[in-house]
Every structure is written in structure tokens, then in C-alpha cells.
Design a protein around this motif. Structure first.
Motif, short mmCIF file in Angstrom:
data_model
loop_
_atom_site.label_atom_id
_atom_site.label_comp_id
_atom_site.label_asym_id
_atom_site.label_seq_id
_atom_site.Cartn_x
_atom_site.Cartn_y
_atom_site.Cartn_z
N GLN A 737 -2.21 -7.99 3.70
CA GLN A 737 -2.48 -8.74 2.47
C GLN A 737 -2.87 -7.84 1.31
OE1 GLN A 737 -5.27 -12.02 3.01
NE2 GLN A 737 -4.62 -12.25 5.13
N VAL A 738 -3.73 -6.88 1.59
CA VAL A 738 -4.36 -6.12 0.51
C VAL A 738 -3.59 -4.85 0.18
CG1 VAL A 738 -6.52 -5.10 -0.30
CG2 VAL A 738 -6.57 -7.07 1.26
N LEU A 739 -3.16 -4.13 1.24
CA LEU A 739 -2.56 -2.82 0.99
C LEU A 739 -1.04 -2.89 0.80
CD1 LEU A 739 -4.50 -0.60 3.58
CD2 LEU A 739 -5.08 -1.11 1.19
N PRO A 741 1.31 -5.70 0.30
CA PRO A 741 1.80 -7.07 0.09
C PRO A 741 3.30 -7.11 -0.16
CG PRO A 741 0.69 -6.27 -1.88
CD PRO A 741 0.49 -5.22 -0.83
N GLU A 742 3.88 -5.95 -0.47
CA GLU A 742 5.32 -5.95 -0.76
C GLU A 742 6.15 -6.10 0.52
OE1 GLU A 742 3.29 -3.44 -0.83
OE2 GLU A 742 4.18 -1.63 0.01
N ARG B 26 -5.95 2.33 -2.51
CA ARG B 26 -5.37 3.28 -1.57
C ARG B 26 -4.27 4.08 -2.27
NH1 ARG B 26 -1.55 4.06 2.71
NH2 ARG B 26 -2.60 5.15 4.41
N GLU B 28 -1.03 6.39 -3.12
CA GLU B 28 0.34 6.37 -2.62
C GLU B 28 0.54 7.45 -1.57
OE1 GLU B 28 3.38 6.54 -5.67
OE2 GLU B 28 2.03 5.49 -7.03
N HIS B 53 -14.42 -6.81 -1.00
CA HIS B 53 -13.46 -7.44 -0.10
C HIS B 53 -14.20 -8.23 0.98
CE1 HIS B 53 -10.10 -4.47 -1.27
NE2 HIS B 53 -9.77 -5.67 -1.69
N ALA B 62 -7.68 -15.28 5.10
CA ALA B 62 -7.31 -14.60 3.86
C ALA B 62 -8.33 -13.51 3.55
CB ALA B 62 -7.26 -15.60 2.72
N TRP B 63 -7.83 -12.43 3.04
CA TRP B 63 -8.71 -11.42 2.45
C TRP B 63 -8.94 -11.80 1.00
CZ3 TRP B 63 -11.68 -7.59 4.29
CH2 TRP B 63 -11.49 -7.23 5.63
N ALA B 81 -7.05 -11.44 -2.33
CA ALA B 81 -7.06 -9.99 -2.55
C ALA B 81 -5.67 -9.40 -2.48
CB ALA B 81 -7.96 -9.33 -1.52
N ALA B 82 -4.66 -10.25 -2.37
CA ALA B 82 -3.31 -9.76 -2.13
C ALA B 82 -2.93 -8.64 -3.09
CB ALA B 82 -2.31 -10.91 -2.25
N GLY B 83 -2.66 -7.54 -2.53
CA GLY B 83 -2.10 -6.45 -3.31
C GLY B 83 -3.06 -5.71 -4.21
N VAL B 84 -4.35 -6.02 -4.15
CA VAL B 84 -5.26 -5.35 -5.07
C VAL B 84 -5.78 -4.04 -4.51
CG1 VAL B 84 -5.98 -7.55 -6.07
CG2 VAL B 84 -7.34 -6.52 -4.25
N GLY B 85 -5.47 -3.76 -3.24
CA GLY B 85 -6.13 -2.63 -2.59
C GLY B 85 -5.31 -1.36 -2.52
N ALA B 86 -4.12 -1.37 -3.07
CA ALA B 86 -3.31 -0.16 -2.96
C ALA B 86 -2.49 0.04 -4.22
CB ALA B 86 -2.37 -0.27 -1.76
N GLN B 88 0.74 0.31 -5.89
CA GLN B 88 1.98 -0.28 -5.42
C GLN B 88 3.05 0.79 -5.25
OE1 GLN B 88 2.60 -3.78 -4.81
NE2 GLN B 88 0.39 -3.53 -4.64
N VAL B 89 3.74 0.69 -4.13
CA VAL B 89 4.85 1.60 -3.91
C VAL B 89 6.12 0.77 -3.84
CG1 VAL B 89 3.57 3.40 -2.74
CG2 VAL B 89 4.38 1.46 -1.43
N LYS B 91 9.38 -0.80 -2.51
CA LYS B 91 9.71 -1.24 -1.16
C LYS B 91 10.83 -0.36 -0.61
CE LYS B 91 11.15 -5.40 1.23
NZ LYS B 91 11.57 -6.79 1.07
#
Lengths: 993, 91
Positions: A737-739, A741-742, B26, B28, B53, B62-63, B81-86, B88-89, B91
Motif C-alpha cells: 500500500q505505502v511503498l 502502490p504502482e 523510501r 529509489e 503510519h 489499510a495503512w 497511506a497509499a503511495g506516500v511512503g516511497a 515513485q518509480v 512501473k
């Protein structure tokens, strides 16, 4: 018949004279009535002496009539239900009640330790820091035990509590603390508006001071208004009045703690009922109508039995029809104290004198005095002549310097009232000083909370009613309830008119904190010795640290400190208020979480079958797992386990491994996702195959391991260790979910959905062919090592079959829906009978894994890296994964790290134990040459000796070296040889066969 | 303490598990050891608003990113928290 209730009025009071109750105090028989507390019943029987004080063993009586009582603590009940330090003032009388006084020997009247009073000069504040300093070792051996014997409270039963305690939740719009005029008015307004209301009252009867002080409300006597109001509230379906329930704490988000004494008023709880219930109440708004506590004045001899708070005295007379004194004097610094005189005169008691510290007394009270024929003395009490039999004479210093004496058998004292600021201050609130009442009042409150009436510093009956009503109406409105509330109940306000007086100088001990025996001179001493800050004062003198938390003593203590340090009281300030407001039994906090229900118990799908087999179970986390299956004639566990291992290695056995965490990973990116959470690669795993995986924490240390199978292009099935099942799910959800999500991937915890059995041994295939549909190909070619796929069983049930091996034997793991787990175990026994199938437990499982050198919990210790475990080669260099970068840190790749290696004792007969330290041979063991420790051991039937795994510095380079095993805990020393951790079938031919 | 889960509504603290500061992202793949070290270990110790978190393990799994004041414990926002921790790279 027991004694006569010599001090009971012939009529009046809220007691039920038709229900007489017998009770015993210190073995002596007495009687009282339904509606009495232990304290009121003792008073009705003329008992004045009820306890000995904590430090000086001074005779003590009853000071108050409520939960603020510092003196009258007793041991209530006997045997396993004996409860120490119970306040006689809140203990409801029941037939057969037994109570004993505390802290005295051999008896309350003749207490040997009262000799402590003669040594009083050494028992001053901080005495144990000063007096018992030398020699040092005497402290533990002599001084402390002696002091503990001499100073103390009641004795715990020392026996397991036979009663049950419950925990419960409640939710409401408006929570109200207290059922006095303010609380009831708040409940009326909020209830009429349509709010969901909970009102908590610690007493067993609602009404608060109305029960003792009466008055006129809306033109009718208070008692009539009270019953009318309670009837109206009872008719409101959303209003709940909880008596015997004290709100004790305020927590975040509008959560409140309350303790309900469900059955404390009975000898023992009725069957299937709880003794007490701990409530967590979630309320949108809270009205604190907890009232105020009358405060003593500190003077010499103020702890003599018979000296009592003025309000308590009228409670005993008016509510309980019990007379603490026949001829009483009043010492007051305010108008409210005079109400005790009015009540006493109304009950036909004699008033010896009123000692009023103020310069003026109202004309009404003057005429009351002349009518009642008693003098009004302007001045203060400087001493009390009396002892364990009560008050005899009161010495008075008159304003102007003259002295007087008053003969009386009771002294009512009123030093003013302190609003109960506890609840409003539990979020580190600091109450503010209010001059006209010389008391601290709430200065704000936790979110959603408001104080009303006396708790807010407004003591008049009219003010309590109007404030309470307004607060209740506002709370209802705030929570969206707009029903018509009507008009607030109305009453006049009484005059208060207080002139502050805290401490009267005089000869003899003047107590501030009765329960901890803290005197005015202790506070002065603390100030001289530099403990001026209130927090220091508290800890140095122990002021306010007893079970009553200083409800009657704190403000007087601060006032005396302020006076001697030349500061104002607000400058001196208050200590921090902390819950609980009243003592709460630990049993209530534990609730049902004790003994076998301490935590939930998880049973494996084959548990009941295993129990029928006589399995010995072991607790692993919440699980009960079969540890071994003893058979008749086996003398110990080792014999059973050894048999099970041999049966597997020589034939076939099975073990319930359903406790492993199981997670279905679905989605087009499932493989990519697993690549990021495992150190090795799963996207390349072929459908129908399984692979061992290792995951790290982000700091590079190993987190968990397990096998993951690819059941379809977009479906993996992952297993975790038993211990980490929940945590790995949480971790993977964080990653998903957090790291990342893609990634298009979904996780489903299926740990409880599948019963999984390991079937191991050379005859495994023979057994499986009896279970699995004959159309399924189980040959080595058709189902090779590390194969994984769904199969049909005979009868059509679909199962998941994995050719994986923890034992090192030819083995499969089979998963069936959990509801078939029990049937599977029974079928394996039936189908396996011709092959000698043997169920094995976690011990045999552990033996075989040590023989194979597989790592498990003791090696996955939260300190080991993949390389430490011999799995460094699994770390992919072609992708990013959790923990990759940190695992490369210098110290984590240092060549001298402790790594997993096998050990075997040079003496083949030697038993190994885990925890022993590894020391180079020939060296004296010490921290400087400690090179590691033994993590796992077992008796290996295959090697016919004890073997083990150890974490040893540079272990893999030292295979063949003899080192020293040092076990200081068990006093064992022996030599072991470092060896290959794979003791059994090192080339793995058996599991692939 | 109570947390208003955006999926389940207001629930009691016992249903949730705290992880920690939600601020660090986190890095890349290919980030330096120093960057990852900061991500793993370096935390502010804020007196006041923080984002954290929390995991709703006793509910929807859910986180959540919870904005909380460490001085008052007041929670002012709860979001997925979806997607807030890294960082983005692609796909």
C-alpha cells in the motif's frame, strides 16, 4: 442480638430499619441497617477508633463520609476475598460483613508499635534517607524489613482472587460525573433534549449532597425534587444512571475510564456475576459535576478520633441517623460549617461551642447560638485533648490572645471546600486559584469536557442547578440534540463567606496528610531542606501519595508550603494530577484476561484428533501445538521423540503445520512484488514450482523465511513462520500500500483457511497414493522436488500439494480447507496404517530440522544477516529489494561475524544445551573471548548423539576446530567440534528421491 | 485514543498498530547508502504536528497516514497511506 446501636437516632435517615444487618469489626459483633456504610454503622454503634496510622500508629477514627477518606481503612472480608485498605466510608454494609482494623498488633486498642510515636523525632520527612544510612548492608537485611513491618497498610490475601472481573464499552453523547444537584440538572437538560446520556455516581444512591444537606428546589423539599427527577430520568430510554460507578480517568479522544463496583455490596457475587466491571466510555461531551471536597484545618491533635469534617458529620446525622458525638463543637472558617450546627440541633444533639476563625458571624447564626444556648468563640483550635476513646476537651486560642477550653466528645471541622479538579486536570491541566473561595478551580478541561457546580467552584445549590442544567443543555446541543429542555430547576444560593485558615500553630503533631502521617512540621522541614517545589515536596514528604491521593491534604500542604516559603498559593502551584481518581483493582484492569483466558487460544485443525491420541501440547504464541505423541511404556519425552524421528526417517510420518502463516498473492505484478520483498527472485519461478525465500528488514537484518509457490501466472502462495504470520502480513501490506502502490497486486491472509500437513519419509508416496486421486501423477518426474500444484483427492476434494521438505526426507505438504483438517488427520492414520504411519510433533520436527541444518526461530533472532545464516548467495544483485542497501553496511558484511555452524560434543555421551557460549579452546571464559553461542540443540537419533547449531565468529572457516562450550548458568563446561551444519544427508539425495 | 479510519469510521486505538514517522520516503533503487541510512534511521522528534503510519489490522488492513499533534494527541487528519511512503518509480 448484637450490640445496641447506641448512637442511632430513633427516626430519620435514608436507612431501612426493617432490614437489620449483622456484621463484625475486629471480631466483635455489631448491627446496622440496610443503607448503612461500614463507617455509618460503626458510628451508630459508638465506635470511634477504627485504625492505626501508617507511620506513628496513632489512633484514628473516621474523618469523612466519602471516597476521600484517609483514615478509616480496613481489611474487608476474609480468606481469598480479603481486601486491604478498603474505605469504611464507601463500603456498603451487608449482612455478615467482616472487617478488621489494619496496622496494629496485637490489637487496635493496645498497639505495640504505637511506641513509634515516642521516636517521632526520627520519623520526620525523608527519615529513611537520613537515619538508616550505615552500614549499607543493614538496609536490606534489617532496616527495611523492620520499617516495613512497623509502617504499613492492610495485608493482601495472598490467595488467588476467586471472583471474576469484566471489561465493557459504552458510548454516549453526554457523560456526566456525579449525581448531585449539578449532575442531575445536567442529565435532565441533556435527556430532555434527546441526547444519549450516561451518568456515573460512585455512591450507591444518587443525590450527592442533597442526601445530606437537603434544601428547597422549585419550591419543594430537596428529597421530593430528587425522587421526581429520578423518576423523570428513569422514563427517558436514552438516559442511563450508573450508581456504584466512579469515573476515574480521562483519556484521548473522549474516552473515559469508570469502575463499577457491581457486587461489592454483597458478601460474594451471585453465581455467574462479576465482582467489578471496568468501563471504557466513549462520550462526545462530558459534564464534570463531581462536587467538592471539604478540607480540614491543620491543628495539633486534628487526627484525634472524633474530629471529623463538618459535612461528614451532618451526612452521618442526616443520611444515616447516626450520631458521631453527643455534644459537639464546630471549628469553621466559613458559613457552610454552620449547617452542621443546624443539622445537629435539628437532631437534638448538644452543641458545646462554635469556634469561628472569622471576625464576623451572621446575625442569623448569632441568634441560633443564643437560642441553642452555646457560645460562639472567635478564634481557632490549638489543641485537642483526647486519644483512642475520642475527643474530651478542645483548647481554643481566642482572637486577641486569650485562651478557652471546650468540653465536647466530637469536633466538626470546616476549612472550606476544594472543587474536585481531578477529572478536569488529567490532561496535564493546571487548575487556577480563585480568591473568593480560596481554592483551585478548573482552568479549562480536556476537549469536550466542562465542569459545573461545585466542581467548578460554585457551591450554592441554585448555582449548581443552573450551571448543571446549562452545561447539560449545551452538551446536548453540541451533539446535535435540540429537543425542548424546559426551565432549569431553581433554588437559592447559600452564603459561603470564607476567611482562609490553613494551619493553627500549636504544641503537638498537626496532620496535613492523615494517611501518610505527614505533619505541618514535615512540610516546614522540607522547605528548610530545599524541597520547596511542590513536586519535590510531594516526593520528599510523601504528601498526597497515599491511596487517597491527597484529596483532603494536598491544598492545605501547598498552603503551608506557600506560607513558609513566602510565596502565594498560586505561585506555589499544584502537582500534576494523574488518574485514577479512586483506586482501581488490578483485577478489574485484567478483566477476564487471566489464567486460561489470559489470551486467546488457537487450536490447529487436527487439535481434537491429536488430543485423542494423547498428544502433549506446547504453547507457541497463541497456538497449542502437538509437541509429541507419547506411547505406553515410553519413559520420557526423549524416547517418544526419538521414536517419531526414526519412524519418519525409516517409513512415513505426518505433522500438522497449519500454524504457518499463509498468504495468497494475486495479480499481474505478484512476481514483481515478491521480488521487492524477498532477497531472491520469484518473478522467474515457473508455474507449478515452489521456492524457499528469505526477507529482510529495511535495516538489512533477516526478518522471516518460508516457501512460496507459484500456482498460476498471477497467483503465488506464500508461507511465513508461525511466530511472524501476522507481522509479515502487516509488513507486506505496508510494502504493497505505502511503498509500491504502482504494482497491481492483492494480498489475502489465508492462514486460517487451510489445514496443512507435512507428510515425510521414504514411504510418503505410498501413503499419498491412498489419499490422492489415482489420476494425479506423484512420480518423481510427474511431481518433482519443489513442485507445487492443486490436485484432486480421492472423493473429489481439491487440495494443494507441495513437494517441499523440512525434514530432509522425501516429503510433501498437503493443504485442504481447514474444515477438512480433522478428517485429513484421521484419513492419514487410516490410509497410512499399512505403512506404519506415525504422527509426529513439533519436537521431532525440530530434531529433523537441526539434523538438516535448517534455520528456525533461534537463528532468525533479529541480529543475523542472510550471510550469517549461510544464505548470502541468495541475495540477488540484479534488483532492488527491502533491506538490500543496509545489508551491505560494513559491519553487516564484516568477516568476523558470528555465523551458523554445526557443533557436536567431543564426548559423544555429552548432552548439549542451547545458550552455552563458545570460547576458544584453552582460554579462560570472559566477555573478551566470547565468540558466540549455541542456538539450537537436539538429540539426533540419526547421529546417535547430541548435536546443535551455533552462531560462531568466522564459524564456517573453522570447521573441524575444537572449541570450548561454556555454560555458566548451568555450570557446564565441555569441548565441541565445529562442523558442517547439515548433519543428515548433506547432498540432499533423500528429499529429491 | 480513537482514530477515524477513512474506510471503517471511528474506531478504538486497540484496532490499530503504530509504525512510526510517515515523513521519510523510501529512496529509489540505486540510492546511496547514506540516503537509505537516513530513510531507515533518521527521525525528527517533533513537538507538535507529525504524520505517522498506522495500520488498521483489527479492521480493514489499510495503512493510514495519521496527522497527530504530539503535544495534545489531537488527530487532525487520517488518510489512506497509499503511495506516500516511497519515491515513485516507473512501473
Amino acid at each position: 442480638m448484637t450490640s445496641s446501636q447506641s448512637h442511632r437516632l430513633t427516626s430519620g435517615g435514608l436507612i431501612d430499619r426493617s432490614v437489620p444487618l449483622n456484621f463484625r469489626f475486629d471480631g466483635k459483633a455489631f448491627s446496622g441497617f440496610q443503607g448503612d456504610t461500614l463507617a455509618s454503622a460503626l458510628i451508630a454503634n459508638g465506635v470511634k477508633l477504627v485504625g492505626r496510622s501508617f507511620k506513628y500508629h496513632r489512633p484514628r477514627g473516621i474523618l469523612t463520609a466519602g471516597s476521600e477518606e484517609p483514615n478509616a481503612l480496613v481489611e474487608l472480608r476474609t480468606g481469598a476475598r480479603r481486601e486491604p485498605n478498603t474505605k469504611a466510608t464507601t463500603a456498603e454494609l451487608y449482612d455478615g460483613l467482616e472487617a478488621a482494623s489494619q496496622n496494629r498488633w496485637p490489637s487496635l486498642r493496645h498497639d505495640v508499635m504505637s511506641v513509634n510515636q515516642l521516636f517521632a523525632p526520627i520519623f520526620v520527612a525523608g527519615f529513611y534517607y537520613k537515619t538508616f544510612m550505615w552500614p549499607a548492608k543493614f538496609w536490606e537485611a534489617i532496616y527495611e524489613p523492620a520499617i516495613r513491618r512497623a509502617a504499613g497498610l492492610g495485608r493482601a490475601s495472598g490467595i488467588a482472587d476467586p471472583d471474576h472481573y469484566d471489561k465493557a464499552w459504552a458510548h454516549c453523547d453526554v457523560l456526566i460525573a456525579g449525581s448531585g444537584p449539578a449532575g442531575l440538572a445536567a442529565a435532565l437538560a441533556a435527556g430532555r433534549a434527546g441526547a444519549r446520556v450516561i451518568l456515573c455516581e460512585e455512591d450507591f444512591v444518587p443525590g450527592g449532597r442533597l442526601l445530606s444537606d437537603g434544601g428547597t428546589i422549585d419550591g419543594v423539599p430537596a428529597a421530593e425534587w430528587l425522587s421526581r427527577t429520578l423518576a423523570e430520568l428513569a422514563d427517558m430510554p436514552d438516559v442511563r444512571i450508573m450508581t456504584r460507578t466512579a469515573l476515574f480517568g480521562v483519556y484521548d479522544g473522549g474516552t473515559y475510564g469508570a469502575i463499577e463496583r457491581v457486587n461489592d455490596h454483597l458478601p460474594s457475587p451471585p453465581q455467574h456475576q462479576v465482582r467489578q466491571r471496568l468501563w471504557r466510555i466513549v462520550a462526545k461531551r462530558c459534564v464534570v459535576a463531581a462536587g467538592a471536597i471539604e478540607r480540614p484545618i491543620v491543628f495539633a491533635g486534628n487526627d484525634t478520633p472524633g474530629v471529623m469534617m463538618a459535612s461528614a458529620m451532618r451526612t452521618y446525622v442526616a443520611r444515616y441517623a447516626a450520631t458521631p458525638a453527643k455534644r459537639l463543637a464546630l471549628f469553621t472558617n466559613n458559613e457552610d460549617g454552620w449547617r452542621t450546627v443546624e443539622t445537629a440541633l435539628g437532631a437534638g444533639l448538644q452543641i458545646a461551642a462554635v469556634i469561628d476563625a472569622r471576625s464576623e458571624v451572621s446575625p442569623a447564626h448569632r441568634s441560633l447560638a443564643s437560642k441553642g444556648g452555646f457560645p460562639v468563640l472567635h478564634g481557632s483550635v490549638r489543641g485537642v485533648d483526647g486519644g483512642k476513646d475520642g475527643v474530651r476537651k478542645i483548647a481554643v486560642s481566642l482572637t486577641g490572645g486569650a485562651r478557652a477550653e471546650v468540653e465536647a466528645d466530637g469536633l466538626a471541622v470546616s476549612g472550606g471546600w476544594n472543587p474536585a479538579v481531578g477529572l478536569t486536570s488529567y490532561h496535564r491541566g493546571r487548575p487556577k486559584w480563585q480568591n473568593d473561595i480560596s481554592a483551585f478551580v478548573p482552568d479549562g478541561a480536556p476537549p469536550g469536557m466542562v465542569a459545573a457546580g461545585a466542581a467548578n467552584g460554585d457551591f450554592g445549590l441554585g448555582a449548581c442547578l443552573s450551571q448543571g442544567f446549562a452545561a447539560g443543555a449545551a452538551a446536548a446541543r453540541d451533539t446535535g440534540h435540540s429537543g425542548t429542555v424546559g426551565i432549569a430547576p431553581a433554588a437559592d444560593d447559600e452564603a459561603f463567606s470564607l476567611t482562609p485558615l490553613w494551619h493553627v500553630a500549636g504544641k503537638g503533631k498537626a496532620f496535613v496528610d492523615y494517611q501518610h502521617d505527614v505533619t505541618a512540621s514535615d512540610i516546614e522541614l522540607a522547605q528548610r531542606e530545599g524541597f520547596e517545589s511542590v513536586e519535590h515536596l510531594k516526593r520528599y514528604t510523601t504528601l498526597g501519595m497515599a491511596t487517597d491521593q491527597g484529596k483532603t491534604s494536598n491544598v492545605a500542604g501547598l498552603a503551608i508550603m506557600a506560607a513558609v516559603s513566602g510565596r502565594s498559593i498560586p505561585e506555589t502551584g499544584t502537582t500534576i494530577y494523574r488518574p485514577p481518581y479512586v483506586p482501581v483493582a488490578i483485577g478489574a484492569f485484567a478483566g477476564h484476561h487471566r489464567d486460561e483466558t489470559f489470551h486467546a487460544t488457537r487450536l490447529t485443525p487436527s487439535h481434537h484428533w491429536a488430543a485423542e491420541q494423547g498428544a502433549i501440547f506446547v504453547d507457541t504464541g497463541l497456538w497449542k501445538r502437538a509437541q509429541w505423541y507419547p506411547r505406553a511404556g515410553e519413559k520420557d519425552w526423549l524416547e517418544s521423540v526419538t521414536r517419531e524421528v526414526k519412524a519418519v526417517r525409516g517409513g512415513v510420518g505426518f505433522c500438522d503445520v497449519s500454524t504457518l502463516g499463509k498468504i495468497d498473492v494475486h495479480g499481474p505484478d505478484a512476481g514483481a512484488f515478491l521480488d521487492r520483498v524477498y532477497i531472491n527472485t520469484f518473478s522467474s519461478l515457473a508455474v507449478g514450482k515452489a521456492r524457499y525465500g528469505l526477507m529482510l528488514r529495511e535495516d538489512g537484518i533477516v526478518y522471516d523465511d518460508g516457501t512460496t509457490s507459484r500456482l498460476a501466472e498471477d497467483h503465488y502462495f506464500l508461507t511465513t513462520t508461525t511466530a511472524k504470520a501476522g507481522l509479515v502480513m502487516q509488513h507486506l501490506e505496508f510494502c504493497r500500500q505505502v511503498l509500491f502502490p504502482e504494482l497491481d497486486v492483492q494480498l489475502t491472509s489465508v492462514s486460517d483457511q487451510w489445514a496443512q500437513f507435512s507428510i515425510a519419509g521414504p514411504k510418503t508416496r505410498d501413503l499419498l497414493r491412498e489419499i490422492v486421486d489415482p489420476a494425479e501423477d506423484l512420480s518423481n518426474e510427474g511431481f518433482p522436488f519443489m513442485g507445487a500444484r492443486e490436485v484432486a483427492l480421492r472423493g473429489g476434494l481439491r487440495a494443494r500439494l507441495f513437494r517441499i521438505s523440512f525434514s530432509g526426507e522425501m516429503a510433501f505438504e498437503i493443504s485442504v480447507p481447514a474444515r477438512f483438517g480433522d478428517a485429513m488427520a484421521r484419513n492419514l492414520m487410516l490410509a497410512g496404517a499399512p505403512f506404519g504411519v506415525t504422527p509426529y510433533g513439533t519436537e521431532a520436527l525440530g530434531v529433523m530440522r537441526v539434523e538438516k541444518g535448517h534455520i528456525a526461530g533461534p537463528e532468525l533472532s533479529g541480529t543475523t544477516t542472510a550471510a550469517d545464516l549461510g544464505l548470502g548467495k541468495m541475495m540477488s544483485t540484479k534488483k532492488d529489494y527491502i533491506g538490500r542497501v543496509m545489508a551491505g553496511r560494513e559491519a553487516l558484511v564484516a568477516p568476523d561475524r558470528q555465523v551458523v555452524v554445526g557443533i557436536k560434543p567431543t564426548d559423544k555421551a555429552r548432552r548439549l544445551r542451547s545458550g552455552a557460549h563458545i570460547i576458544p579452546k584453552g582460554q579462560t571464559p570472559g566477555p573478551g573471548n566470547d565468540q558466540g553461542y549455541v542456538t539450537s540443540v537436539c538429540f539426533s537419533p540419526t547421529s546417535d548423539q547430541w548435536i546443535g547449531l551455533a552462531l560462531v565468529e568466522r564459524g564456517r572457516e573453522r570447521i573441524g576446530e575444537i572449541v570450548h562450550g561454556h555454560d555458566p548458568l548451568r555450570g557446564e563446561d565441555y569441548d565441541v567440534e565445529l562442523c558442517n551444519p547439515v548433519f543428515y544427508d548433506p547432498d540432499g539425495g533423500r528429499q529429491r528421491g | 485514543m480513537r482514530i477515524v479510519c477513512p474506510f471503517c469510521g471511528e474506531r478504538e486505538l486497540g484496532e490499530f498498530t503504530y509504525l512510526g514517522d510517515a515523513k521519510p520516503m523510501r529512496p529509489e533503487a540505486g540510492a546511496s547508502e547514506d540516503e537509505v541510512f537516513d530513510y531507515v534511521y533518521l527521525r525528527d522528534n517533533a513537538a507538535g504536528q507529525t504524520s505517522e503510519h498506522w495500520y488498521h489490522g483489527g479492521g480493514c488492513r489499510a495503512w493510514l497516514k495519521v496527522t497527530r499533534n504530539t503535544l495534545t494527541h489531537e488527530i487532525s487528519a487520517v488518510e489512506p497511506a497509499a503511495g506516500v511512503g516511497a519515491r515513485q518509480v516507473a512501473k
